[in-house]
Design a protein around this motif. Structure first.
Motif, PDB file in Angstrom:
ATOM      1  N   LEU A  84       0.832  -1.204   0.000  1.00 13.07           N
ATOM      2  CA  LEU A  84       0.000   0.000   0.000  1.00 13.07           C
ATOM      3  C   LEU A  84       0.871   1.259   0.000  1.00 13.07           C
ATOM      4  CD1 LEU A  84      -2.689  -1.140   2.585  1.00 13.07           C
ATOM      5  CD2 LEU A  84      -3.120  -0.646   0.158  1.00 13.07           C
ATOM      6  N   TRP A  85       1.948   1.231   0.785  1.00 14.83           N
ATOM      7  CA  TRP A  85       2.850   2.373   0.839  1.00 14.83           C
ATOM      8  C   TRP A  85       3.551   2.588  -0.506  1.00 14.83           C
ATOM      9  CZ3 TRP A  85       8.337   2.508   0.534  1.00 14.83           C
ATOM     10  CH2 TRP A  85       8.901   3.749   0.861  1.00 14.83           C
ATOM     11  N   LYS A  86       4.052   1.502  -1.114  1.00 13.90           N
ATOM     12  CA  LYS A  86       4.740   1.646  -2.395  1.00 13.90           C
ATOM     13  C   LYS A  86       3.762   2.040  -3.498  1.00 13.90           C
ATOM     14  CE  LYS A  86       8.092  -0.428  -5.525  1.00 13.90           C
ATOM     15  NZ  LYS A  86       8.973  -1.594  -5.820  1.00 13.90           N
ATOM     16  N   ALA A  87       2.541   1.505  -3.447  1.00 17.12           N
ATOM     17  CA  ALA A  87       1.531   1.881  -4.440  1.00 17.12           C
ATOM     18  C   ALA A  87       1.266   3.374  -4.394  1.00 17.12           C
ATOM     19  CB  ALA A  87       0.240   1.092  -4.198  1.00 17.12           C
ATOM     20  N   ALA A 106      -1.276  -8.133  -6.833  1.00 15.98           N
ATOM     21  CA  ALA A 106      -0.699  -6.794  -6.891  1.00 15.98           C
ATOM     22  C   ALA A 106      -1.746  -5.726  -7.216  1.00 15.98           C
ATOM     23  CB  ALA A 106       0.431  -6.752  -7.919  1.00 15.98           C
ATOM     24  N   SER A 107      -2.772  -6.117  -7.955  1.00 21.74           N
ATOM     25  CA  SER A 107      -3.771  -5.116  -8.340  1.00 21.74           C
ATOM     26  C   SER A 107      -4.602  -4.646  -7.146  1.00 21.74           C
ATOM     27  CB  SER A 107      -4.685  -5.661  -9.444  1.00 21.74           C
ATOM     28  OG  SER A 107      -5.453  -6.750  -8.983  1.00 21.74           O
ATOM     29  N   GLY A 108      -4.653  -5.463  -6.095  1.00 19.07           N
ATOM     30  CA  GLY A 108      -5.438  -5.077  -4.919  1.00 19.07           C
ATOM     31  C   GLY A 108      -4.947  -3.806  -4.256  1.00 19.07           C
ATOM     32  N   PRO A 109      -3.699  -3.786  -3.753  1.00 19.01           N
ATOM     33  CA  PRO A 109      -3.197  -2.560  -3.118  1.00 19.01           C
ATOM     34  C   PRO A 109      -3.191  -1.357  -4.054  1.00 19.01           C
ATOM     35  CG  PRO A 109      -1.776  -4.419  -2.612  1.00 19.01           C
ATOM     36  CD  PRO A 109      -2.741  -4.886  -3.648  1.00 19.01           C
ATOM     37  N   LEU A 110      -2.807  -1.580  -5.320  1.00 18.67           N
ATOM     38  CA  LEU A 110      -2.681  -0.448  -6.240  1.00 18.67           C
ATOM     39  C   LEU A 110      -4.029   0.200  -6.504  1.00 18.67           C
ATOM     40  CD1 LEU A 110      -0.389   0.946  -8.029  1.00 18.67           C
ATOM     41  CD2 LEU A 110      -1.716  -0.020  -9.889  1.00 18.67           C
ATOM     42  N   LEU A 111      -5.045  -0.597  -6.844  1.00 16.00           N
ATOM     43  CA  LEU A 111      -6.357  -0.022  -7.148  1.00 16.00           C
ATOM     44  C   LEU A 111      -7.042   0.506  -5.895  1.00 16.00           C
ATOM     45  CD1 LEU A 111      -5.820  -1.690  -9.853  1.00 16.00           C
ATOM     46  CD2 LEU A 111      -8.298  -1.611 -10.109  1.00 16.00           C
ATOM     47  N   ARG A 112      -6.734  -0.090  -4.753  1.00 19.33           N
ATOM     48  CA  ARG A 112      -7.308   0.422  -3.505  1.00 19.33           C
ATOM     49  C   ARG A 112      -6.810   1.844  -3.230  1.00 19.33           C
ATOM     50  NH1 ARG A 112      -9.435   2.638  -0.293  1.00 19.33           N
ATOM     51  NH2 ARG A 112     -10.196   2.066   1.770  1.00 19.33           N
ATOM     52  N   VAL A 113      -5.507   2.049  -3.383  1.00 17.58           N
ATOM     53  CA  VAL A 113      -4.949   3.377  -3.143  1.00 17.58           C
ATOM     54  C   VAL A 113      -5.382   4.348  -4.240  1.00 17.58           C
ATOM     55  CG1 VAL A 113      -2.817   4.704  -2.904  1.00 17.58           C
ATOM     56  CG2 VAL A 113      -2.982   2.417  -1.895  1.00 17.58           C
ATOM     57  N   ALA A 114      -5.366   3.900  -5.494  1.00 16.43           N
ATOM     58  CA  ALA A 114      -5.733   4.773  -6.614  1.00 16.43           C
ATOM     59  C   ALA A 114      -7.174   5.265  -6.487  1.00 16.43           C
ATOM     60  CB  ALA A 114      -5.541   4.040  -7.938  1.00 16.43           C
TER      61      ALA A 114
END
Length: 367
Positions: A84-87, A106-114
């Motif tokens: 989450l931090w890197k995303a 990987a798509s979980g943290p990225l899309l959550r933050v986006a």
């Protein structure tokens, strides 16, 4: 020219990676000046396959949760926080116009933050039974592109668009490439070809089936084009001869489909979509070890339309021989299955998905 910026995230298996690459290729064709960044899991196959396709990728330290109690599960909270931090850092630096998720950890943290930052997000769900990552993200994204009917059970109905699954453009003309394929794989044009696919990593059960049934295959005068997977190549390469071609991985998949008369395959979503487009008669042997048994559900959706044959792993010893002989000996049955399967295809899926992605770009960010 609109110099848009796209992040595409997904991976873990070829079923998540190749649709992501197909979407990127279509976006790049429409927007030659666009910038692309893939985000995957740092120790999975996307870190190799995406650069091979010509795109830059960054990895997150993320993985799934084992169903059994394990040390790996103790690391999951730390991996999630790290990802989450890197995303967040990736999004701040790259500033995407749209983020696309094709499934995978990987798509979980990225899309959550986006989505939390107000970046438009689009999900592409390949299976008839969605994975947990996409189910968790569904309420936060703008649109969800699906390949099967009935997914209102899992996703908000007003976000669902049935598009089909992306397939590589080179699969649309396989009928014209048979002679080229026969030369490439050193195949006798006078004999039928059975293409064996166990998924991008291979499949123990299918490999063992082929080894056991080689006498039957030879008795029926067929040649075998066998993708056994990198994990199994050293074990099965000894079976290579003039009628059996053993490959760890087949990069020229369009040629493999062009050469094939009958296909034996797992039932991952990408395989099902590709095989529908090429319209080949298929025996599906779904993996029983995937989440929610979604491969069986994928294969059932096709078999119910008399467009493929479904054999479960536990039935191989009792059912395979009769089903295979019945199929390989009947041109009429091969043609019927292939034609019915082709009717289920959505060959314009990639273009339709990209149409939906373009609609999500905020007007104020258009140049």
């Amino acid at each position: 020219m609109n110099n848009y910026r796209f992040i595409i995230s997904g991976g873990g298996t070829g079923g998540h990676i190749y649709p992501a690459i197909a979407i990127a290729d279509e976006l790049r064709m429409r927007h030659p000046g666009a910038a692309f960044l893939f985000v995957g899991a740092s120790d999975r196959m996307e870190m190799e396959k995406v650069p091979q396709a010509g795109y830059r990728i960054e990895g997150l330290w993320i993985s799934g949760i084992d169903r059994k109690i394990s040390l790996k599960n103790l690391l999951f909270p730390f991996k999630l926080i790290s990802s989450l931090w890197k995303a967040g850092r990736i999004l701040k630096r790259f500033k995407p116009d749209v983020v696309v998720g094709t499934g995978g950890f990987a798509s979980g943290p990225l899309l959550r933050v986006a989505s939390g930052k107000g970046v438009p997000c689009v999900l592409q769900e390949q299976n008839s039974y969605p994975g947990i990552t996409n189910r968790l993200l569904a309420g936060k994204v703008s649109k969800i592109c699906v390949a099967y009917d009935g997914l209102e059970r899992f996703f908000p109905a007003d976000k669902i668009i049935k598009t089909g699954n992306p397939v590589r453009k080179d699969l649309l003309d396989v009928k014209t490439r048979r002679v080229e394929a026969q030369a490439f794989f050193r195949i006798d044009p006078g004999k039928k070809v059975v293409l064996v696919l166990g998924g991008s990593l291979g499949a123990r059960a299918i490999n063992e089936l082929v080894r056991k049934q080689l006498p039957l295959l030879r008795k029926n005068g067929v040649q075998v084009l066998w993708q056994c997977g990198k994990l199994y190549y050293e074990e099965f390469k000894e079976y290579e001869d003039n009628t059996v071609r053993v490959h760890a991985f087949i990069n020229e998949m369009a040629l493999a489909y062009a050469a094939a008369d009958v296909v034996i395959s797992r039932a991952g979503a990408s395989s099902v979509s590709e095989l529908s487009v090429v319209g080949k008669p298929v025996i599906f042997i779904p993996s029983p070890h995937v989440a929610e048994d979604h491969q069986t559900k994928n294969a059932q959706a096709v078999a119910a339309k008399n467009a493929a044959i479904l054999i479960r792993e536990k039935e191989l010893d009792t059912v395979f021989e009769n089903e295979f002989v019945s199929l390989i000996s009947s041109e009429e049955k091969q043609e019927e299955l292939g034609n019915n399967f082709r009717k289920l295809a959505l060959p314009d899926a990639t273009a339709t998905i990209v149409d939906e992605i373009e609609k999500c770009i905020k007007p104020k960010e258009k140049q």
